[in-house]
Write a protein that holds these residues in place. Sequence first.
Motif, PDB file in Angstrom:
ATOM      1  N   THR A   8      -9.781  12.318  -4.524  1.00 12.43           N
ATOM      2  CA  THR A   8      -8.931  11.593  -5.301  1.00 12.43           C
ATOM      3  C   THR A   8      -9.384  10.344  -5.592  1.00 12.43           C
ATOM      4  N   GLY A   9      -8.878   9.630  -6.396  1.00 14.15           N
ATOM      5  CA  GLY A   9      -9.314   8.190  -6.584  1.00 14.15           C
ATOM      6  C   GLY A   9      -8.591   7.124  -5.570  1.00 14.15           C
ATOM      7  N   GLY A  10      -8.753   5.934  -5.394  1.00 15.60           N
ATOM      8  CA  GLY A  10      -8.366   5.169  -4.231  1.00 15.60           C
ATOM      9  C   GLY A  10      -6.941   4.695  -4.653  1.00 15.60           C
ATOM     10  N   LYS A  11      -5.981   5.584  -4.973  1.00 14.73           N
ATOM     11  CA  LYS A  11      -4.747   4.918  -5.618  1.00 14.73           C
ATOM     12  C   LYS A  11      -3.838   4.320  -4.346  1.00 14.73           C
ATOM     13  N   HIS A  12      -4.288   4.403  -3.022  1.00 16.64           N
ATOM     14  CA  HIS A  12      -3.438   3.702  -2.177  1.00 16.64           C
ATOM     15  C   HIS A  12      -3.892   2.267  -1.658  1.00 16.64           C
ATOM     16  N   ALA A  13      -3.527   1.421  -2.487  1.00 12.68           N
ATOM     17  CA  ALA A  13      -4.271   0.100  -2.283  1.00 12.68           C
ATOM     18  C   ALA A  13      -4.003  -0.527  -0.797  1.00 12.68           C
ATOM     19  N   GLY A  14      -5.145  -1.036  -0.274  1.00 12.63           N
ATOM     20  CA  GLY A  14      -5.068  -1.655   1.128  1.00 12.63           C
ATOM     21  C   GLY A  14      -5.130  -3.035   0.962  1.00 12.63           C
ATOM     22  N   PRO A  15      -5.567  -3.868   1.932  1.00 15.78           N
ATOM     23  CA  PRO A  15      -5.791  -5.400   1.962  1.00 15.78           C
ATOM     24  C   PRO A  15      -6.717  -5.461   0.704  1.00 15.78           C
ATOM     25  N   ALA A  16      -6.564  -6.968   0.525  1.00 14.94           N
ATOM     26  CA  ALA A  16      -7.408  -7.350  -0.503  1.00 14.94           C
ATOM     27  C   ALA A  16      -8.904  -7.227  -0.432  1.00 14.94           C
ATOM     28  N   GLU A  17      -9.266  -6.751   0.427  1.00 14.11           N
ATOM     29  CA  GLU A  17     -10.975  -6.830   0.636  1.00 14.11           C
ATOM     30  C   GLU A  17     -11.562  -6.011  -0.533  1.00 14.11           C
ATOM     31  N   ARG A  18     -12.803  -5.917  -0.595  1.00 16.00           N
ATOM     32  CA  ARG A  18     -13.565  -5.109  -1.460  1.00 16.00           C
ATOM     33  C   ARG A  18     -13.418  -3.635  -1.011  1.00 16.00           C
ATOM     34  N   PRO A  19     -13.164  -2.753  -1.987  1.00 15.26           N
ATOM     35  CA  PRO A  19     -12.624  -1.334  -1.424  1.00 15.26           C
ATOM     36  C   PRO A  19     -13.906  -0.760  -0.909  1.00 15.26           C
ATOM     37  N   TYR A  20     -13.817   0.360  -0.338  1.00 16.28           N
ATOM     38  CA  TYR A  20     -14.914   0.993   0.113  1.00 16.28           C
ATOM     39  C   TYR A  20     -15.379   1.812  -0.775  1.00 16.28           C
ATOM     40  N   ASP A  21     -16.817   2.164  -0.573  1.00 15.23           N
ATOM     41  CA  ASP A  21     -17.212   3.282  -1.552  1.00 15.23           C
ATOM     42  C   ASP A  21     -16.660   4.533  -1.493  1.00 15.23           C
ATOM     43  N   LEU A  22     -16.553   5.058  -0.139  1.00 14.90           N
ATOM     44  CA  LEU A  22     -16.145   6.548   0.036  1.00 14.90           C
ATOM     45  C   LEU A  22     -15.360   6.276   1.517  1.00 14.90           C
ATOM     46  N   VAL A  23     -14.006   6.827   1.441  1.00 16.03           N
ATOM     47  CA  VAL A  23     -13.512   7.088   2.554  1.00 16.03           C
ATOM     48  C   VAL A  23     -13.029   8.413   2.998  1.00 16.03           C
ATOM     49  N   LEU A  24     -13.491   9.145   4.338  1.00 17.84           N
ATOM     50  CA  LEU A  24     -12.847  10.560   4.363  1.00 17.84           C
ATOM     51  C   LEU A  24     -11.758  10.256   5.362  1.00 17.84           C
ATOM     52  N   THR A  25     -10.567  11.027   5.217  1.00 23.83           N
ATOM     53  CA  THR A  25      -9.380  10.795   5.943  1.00 23.83           C
ATOM     54  C   THR A  25      -9.312  12.206   6.687  1.00 23.83           C
ATOM     55  N   ASP A  26      -8.405  12.221   7.663  1.00 25.02           N
ATOM     56  CA  ASP A  26      -8.097  13.514   8.410  1.00 25.02           C
ATOM     57  C   ASP A  26      -9.309  14.286   8.795  1.00 25.02           C
ATOM     58  N   VAL A  27     -10.464  13.839   9.642  1.00 20.68           N
ATOM     59  CA  VAL A  27     -11.608  14.567   9.989  1.00 20.68           C
ATOM     60  C   VAL A  27     -11.385  14.591  11.419  1.00 20.68           C
ATOM     61  N   ARG A  28     -12.269  15.502  12.280  1.00 21.32           N
ATOM     62  CA  ARG A  28     -12.314  15.404  13.605  1.00 21.32           C
ATOM     63  C   ARG A  28     -13.974  15.146  13.831  1.00 21.32           C
ATOM     64  N   ALA A  29     -14.122  13.757  13.774  1.00 18.47           N
ATOM     65  CA  ALA A  29     -15.607  13.482  13.892  1.00 18.47           C
ATOM     66  C   ALA A  29     -16.366  13.534  15.218  1.00 18.47           C
ATOM     67  N   VAL A  30     -17.547  14.266  14.997  1.00 16.24           N
ATOM     68  CA  VAL A  30     -18.268  14.625  16.073  1.00 16.24           C
ATOM     69  C   VAL A  30     -19.147  13.457  16.553  1.00 16.24           C
ATOM     70  N   THR A  31     -18.858  12.325  17.427  1.00 16.77           N
ATOM     71  CA  THR A  31     -19.482  11.309  17.768  1.00 16.77           C
ATOM     72  C   THR A  31     -20.131  11.457  19.282  1.00 16.77           C
ATOM     73  N   PRO A  32     -21.062  10.552  19.224  1.00 13.47           N
ATOM     74  CA  PRO A  32     -21.733  10.548  20.634  1.00 13.47           C
ATOM     75  C   PRO A  32     -20.828  10.565  21.811  1.00 13.47           C
ATOM     76  N   ALA A  33     -19.460   9.833  21.330  1.00 10.18           N
ATOM     77  CA  ALA A  33     -18.416   9.581  22.588  1.00 10.18           C
ATOM     78  C   ALA A  33     -17.541  10.799  22.429  1.00 10.18           C
TER      79      ALA A  33
END
Length: 484
Positions: A8-33
Motif C-alpha cells: 500500500t501507499g504510505g497513507k499513515h502519516a508519521g512525524p514530519a521527517e522525510r518519509p522512508y522509501d520502504l517500510v515492511l511491517t509485521d515481520v519476524r526479522a532473522v537478525t544476528p541477535a
Amino acid sequence: MPEPVRVTGGKHAGPAERPYDLVLTDVRAVTPAGVIRGGVAVRDGVLLRFLSAEELPRAARTVDGGGRYLLPGLIDSHVHFRTPGLTYKEDWEHGSRAAAAGGVTTVIDMPNTLPPLLDPADAARKAAMVQGRSLVDYRFHLGVAGGDPSPLLDATPREATSVKVFLAGHHTAPTVVRDPASLARIFGYARESGLRLVLHAEDDGVFELLDNWTGAPGRYLDYERVRPRSGAIVAVAKVLELVRRHGTAVHVLHVSTAEEADLLAAAAHAGLPVTFEVTPHHLSFTAADSARIGARARLSPAIRHERDQRRLWEAVLAGQATTIGSDHAPHTREEKLRPVADAPPGLPGVQEMLPAVFTGMRRHAPWQSPGTHLELIARLLAANPADLFGIDGRKGRLLPGLDADFVLFDADTPWMVTGAAMHSKCGWSAYEGWTMAGQVRLTVRRGQIIYDADAPGTFGPPDGRWLDAARPATPAHPTQGAVR
Ligand code: NCD
Ligand code: ZN
C-alpha cells in the motif's frame, strides 16, 4: 493459508521527517541477535532501523509482512551464469530472475566460461557485460590455468578475493590443473596475495585411471561408480597437505561424501584455514534418485548414498559446513538428452535452493523450530559467504547500516515445483514434482522490490551492481556456533 502480501501507499502519516522509501511491517526479522517481531525501515537502499510492532512511520511504500519471516537477502557464492560464451544455456537476465525468485540478492559467479575469466584485469570487462542485465548484485571468482598462474599476483580485492581451481572436470572446465608443481605454485601465489582458493576437489588422475580400466559410464546407475568417492577423498587429502605446507585459505566446494566432511571438519578443528560448502542437491538427492532422474541429477561431484547425505546434514546442522551454495549449473534439455557419457554434468538450483534447504531441515531435524532453521540458513547462506568473500561491510546480515537486501519467506505454505515456474533459461528443474515446505514471497535488493510472488512474471529493475570487497580475514575457526 496466510493472507497475500499487501502493498500500500504510505497513507499513515508519521512525524514530519522525510518519509522512508520502504517500510515492511509485521515481520519476524532473522537478525544476528535472534528473531525479532516488528518491522524494518529503508531509505536510500539501506536498512536504517528496526521498528517496534506498533510503529508505522511514513513511507513511499509500505508492505504488510503478514507475520512472515524476513531473512537477509541470500548470497549464493556458487553460480554459473555462463557469460560470456555459453549464453545459450543461461544468461544474466534469466539467471538473476531465478536468483531473485529464490530469495538470492547477491551472486558470486564462476569463471568457467568461454573464454574463462583468468586475468584479474578482465573482471571489469565481465562486469561491463553484466551491467544493465542483472536483478541482483554480483561479484566473480577468478579462474586459474595450470601453465601460468602469475596473474593471481596482480589481483586486487576490487577484482576478486577468491580463485576457483578445478582439479577435475572435462565437460565444463577448460582449465583443469593436473600438474602438482602448478598446483603448489597456485597455493603459494594465493597465499602471497591473500586470495582464498575455492576448490572443485575431485582428482582427475583417479578418474583417468578408472576410465582407462572400465571405460566411460554407460548408465546413470553406473555414474557414481566411475566418478566415485575416492576421487573426492584423494583430492581433499592432497589439498589438506598443500594447506599445511603453504597456509593458504581454502574453501572446498560441493562436499559430497562423509569422508570429506570428516577430514575437513577435523582439519578446521586442528586450526587449518579450511572451510567447506555443501549443495542443496547433495542434501536432497541420493544415488537412488540419480538412477531414477538420470541426466537431470547428474553433476560433478556425483550424488552419493544415504549415509553420505546423513553426514552432510549433520555438517549443516552442527555448523561444520560454512556455506551452502547452489552450484547453479544449467545445461539445455538437448544437452541432457545426449548419451550418458556425453550429457554434461550440472543442474540449475539458484531458485530452488532456499525452499529445498528449508524443506530438508524440516524433514531432517523436525524437533527444531522453523525459526531456528531460518537462523541457520541466514548464517550459511548470507552471513558466512559475506565474511568469506569480503562483502560483509554491506551484505549478509539484517543490521542497520547494511544494504536493505531482504527475503520475505512464508514457512507455512507448501507448494509444488514445476518446470514452468522456473526462471533459469534452461527451463527445467531436478526438483520437478517436489513439494516444498515454504516459499519466497518477496525479494528486496537495496530497498527495491525485485521479486513479488503476488505479481508473477514481473521483476524489478535489472540494475544490480558489481560489488566492491575488502580482503577477507582468514579465520582459524570460521564455522559459526553449532545449532543443536
Ligand atoms: C559445472 C558446470 O556445468 O559448469 N558442473 C557441475 O556438474 N558442477 C562445473 C563443475 O563444477 O564441474
Ligand atoms: Zn560449480
